[in-house]
Design an enzyme around this catalytic site. Sequence first.
Site, PDB file in Angstrom:
ATOM      1  N   ASN A  13     -31.319 -19.742   2.975  1.00 24.91           N
ATOM      2  CA  ASN A  13     -30.560 -18.354   3.343  1.00 24.91           C
ATOM      3  C   ASN A  13     -31.658 -17.053   3.554  1.00 24.91           C
ATOM      4  O   ASN A  13     -32.041 -16.891   2.469  1.00 24.91           O
ATOM      5  CB  ASN A  13     -29.386 -18.288   2.629  1.00 24.91           C
ATOM      6  CG  ASN A  13     -28.898 -16.825   2.718  1.00 24.91           C
ATOM      7  OD1 ASN A  13     -28.915 -16.094   3.914  1.00 24.91           O
ATOM      8  ND2 ASN A  13     -27.856 -16.282   1.635  1.00 24.91           N
ATOM      9  N   LYS A  15     -31.399 -14.278   4.420  1.00 28.65           N
ATOM     10  CA  LYS A  15     -30.624 -13.018   4.307  1.00 28.65           C
ATOM     11  C   LYS A  15     -31.274 -12.058   5.368  1.00 28.65           C
ATOM     12  O   LYS A  15     -31.667 -12.512   6.591  1.00 28.65           O
ATOM     13  CB  LYS A  15     -30.952 -12.427   2.920  1.00 28.65           C
ATOM     14  CG  LYS A  15     -30.540 -13.419   1.845  1.00 28.65           C
ATOM     15  CD  LYS A  15     -30.363 -13.070   0.530  1.00 28.65           C
ATOM     16  CE  LYS A  15     -29.893 -14.440  -0.438  1.00 28.65           C
ATOM     17  NZ  LYS A  15     -29.614 -13.780  -1.865  1.00 28.65           N
ATOM     18  N   HIS A  98     -20.630 -15.314   1.568  1.00 25.73           N
ATOM     19  CA  HIS A  98     -21.760 -15.033   0.654  1.00 25.73           C
ATOM     20  C   HIS A  98     -21.346 -13.963  -0.235  1.00 25.73           C
ATOM     21  O   HIS A  98     -20.598 -12.839   0.180  1.00 25.73           O
ATOM     22  CB  HIS A  98     -23.177 -14.974   1.278  1.00 25.73           C
ATOM     23  CG  HIS A  98     -24.233 -14.963   0.647  1.00 25.73           C
ATOM     24  ND1 HIS A  98     -24.676 -13.884  -0.344  1.00 25.73           N
ATOM     25  CD2 HIS A  98     -24.966 -15.777   0.168  1.00 25.73           C
ATOM     26  CE1 HIS A  98     -25.522 -13.949  -1.080  1.00 25.73           C
ATOM     27  NE2 HIS A  98     -25.893 -15.320  -0.743  1.00 25.73           N
ATOM     28  N   GLU A 100     -23.085 -11.461  -1.416  1.00 28.23           N
ATOM     29  CA  GLU A 100     -23.580 -10.182  -0.708  1.00 28.23           C
ATOM     30  C   GLU A 100     -22.554  -9.555   0.240  1.00 28.23           C
ATOM     31  O   GLU A 100     -22.343  -8.333   0.411  1.00 28.23           O
ATOM     32  CB  GLU A 100     -24.910 -10.079  -0.310  1.00 28.23           C
ATOM     33  CG  GLU A 100     -26.027 -10.362  -1.301  1.00 28.23           C
ATOM     34  CD  GLU A 100     -27.086 -11.400  -1.024  1.00 28.23           C
ATOM     35  OE1 GLU A 100     -27.322 -11.451   0.267  1.00 28.23           O
ATOM     36  OE2 GLU A 100     -27.680 -11.532  -2.043  1.00 28.23           O
ATOM     37  N   GLU A 170     -22.395 -20.363  -5.859  1.00 25.01           N
ATOM     38  CA  GLU A 170     -23.438 -19.556  -6.281  1.00 25.01           C
ATOM     39  C   GLU A 170     -22.920 -18.251  -7.405  1.00 25.01           C
ATOM     40  O   GLU A 170     -22.287 -17.525  -6.756  1.00 25.01           O
ATOM     41  CB  GLU A 170     -23.893 -18.705  -4.919  1.00 25.01           C
ATOM     42  CG  GLU A 170     -24.356 -19.677  -4.068  1.00 25.01           C
ATOM     43  CD  GLU A 170     -25.165 -19.108  -2.924  1.00 25.01           C
ATOM     44  OE1 GLU A 170     -26.503 -19.621  -2.982  1.00 25.01           O
ATOM     45  OE2 GLU A 170     -25.032 -17.992  -2.499  1.00 25.01           O
ATOM     46  N   GLY A 176     -31.144 -14.202  -6.751  1.00 26.19           N
ATOM     47  CA  GLY A 176     -31.979 -13.240  -6.815  1.00 26.19           C
ATOM     48  C   GLY A 176     -32.630 -12.920  -8.001  1.00 26.19           C
ATOM     49  O   GLY A 176     -33.477 -11.900  -8.179  1.00 26.19           O
ATOM     50  N   SER A 216     -31.324 -18.485  -7.460  1.00 26.52           N
ATOM     51  CA  SER A 216     -32.750 -18.718  -8.050  1.00 26.52           C
ATOM     52  C   SER A 216     -32.957 -20.319  -8.025  1.00 26.52           C
ATOM     53  O   SER A 216     -33.684 -20.615  -9.194  1.00 26.52           O
ATOM     54  CB  SER A 216     -32.416 -18.180  -9.464  1.00 26.52           C
ATOM     55  OG  SER A 216     -32.349 -16.576  -9.392  1.00 26.52           O
TER      56      SER A 216
HETATM   57  P1  PGA Z   1     -31.763 -16.824  -4.338  1.00 25.26           P
HETATM   58  O1  PGA Z   1     -30.603 -16.647  -3.295  1.00 25.26           O
HETATM   59  O2  PGA Z   1     -32.052 -18.266  -4.306  1.00 25.26           O
HETATM   60  O3  PGA Z   1     -32.727 -15.863  -3.799  1.00 25.26           O
HETATM   61  O4  PGA Z   1     -31.248 -16.558  -5.789  1.00 25.26           O
HETATM   62  C1  PGA Z   1     -29.555 -17.387  -2.952  1.00 25.26           C
HETATM   63  C2  PGA Z   1     -28.514 -17.109  -2.197  1.00 25.26           C
HETATM   64  O5  PGA Z   1     -28.145 -15.822  -2.254  1.00 25.26           O
HETATM   65  O6  PGA Z   1     -28.138 -17.875  -1.493  1.00 25.26           O
END
Ligand code: PGA
Length: 258
Positions: A13, A15, A98, A100, A170, A176, A216
């Site tokens: 992903n 983003k 997601h 976000e 998640e 992140g 992560s």
């Molecule tokens: P990350 O993000 O691997 O940077 O923690 C995962 C995601 O938001 O799908």
Amino acid sequence: MVSQMRVPIAAGNWKMNKTVKEASAFAEAFPGDASFGEVEVIICPPFTALVALANAWQQTPVKLGAQNMHWELKGAFTGEISPLMLSELGCEYVILGHSERRHIFGEKSEAIGKKVHTAFCQNLKPILCVGETIEERESGKTKETIKEQLLLGVELLESEQAKNLVIAYEPVWAIGTGKAATPEDALEVITFIREELKNKFGEEASELIRILYGGSVSPDNVYDFVNHPQIDGTLVGGASLDPTKFGKIVVQTEKAKT
Ligand code: PGA
């Protein structure tokens, strides 16, 4: 046995990262023409890079996904993207719900459920994301939160459609932050998710639904997640931006699952 029915996934992903130029450089560096063995490799770039990547990875096993879409096919929805537009570009998957989208842009589970249903009707496979915040975890509300997001997300689906669903667990606090969940924590929630799916869609369909971990994930920790038969792969943010790191994640997934 059960895990072999479910093709493992390594999904990236991106983003809001990578211009078309940067995406093309990634495609050049990423071994899209190599065999990924059993692993289904999916990259979800920004909408603007979909065409360039579809061209670059033609004739390769790399699949494309979008990061969001609207639940209607067309109309007066300024700034939105229709599933028809995504299918036309060769998208096979779409990330929906997601964290976000939920937490920064206020998307509600009911709206996400409409998107999940529309995606199936347009031959796009949704990667439905669910996850609790740190406050919800610390107040003992993890399962309640996951259940609400999950059941409203799949509310409009029939069992036959659900078989092609992908869920990504998640935890918001792991995204992140560099602080991944432990494989044991992930497993506990993933087992709960599969149980809920079984109650809703029956055993046969629920055993076919792939459930990923995200938050992560890195080349160093991916093996410990995907080594478990109930964890069918990963959804990777930061580490998927680097072709070498993402390549290692695919290799580790392949190693764990074969
Ligand atoms: P990350 O993000 O691997 O940077 O923690 C995962 C995601 O938001 O799908």
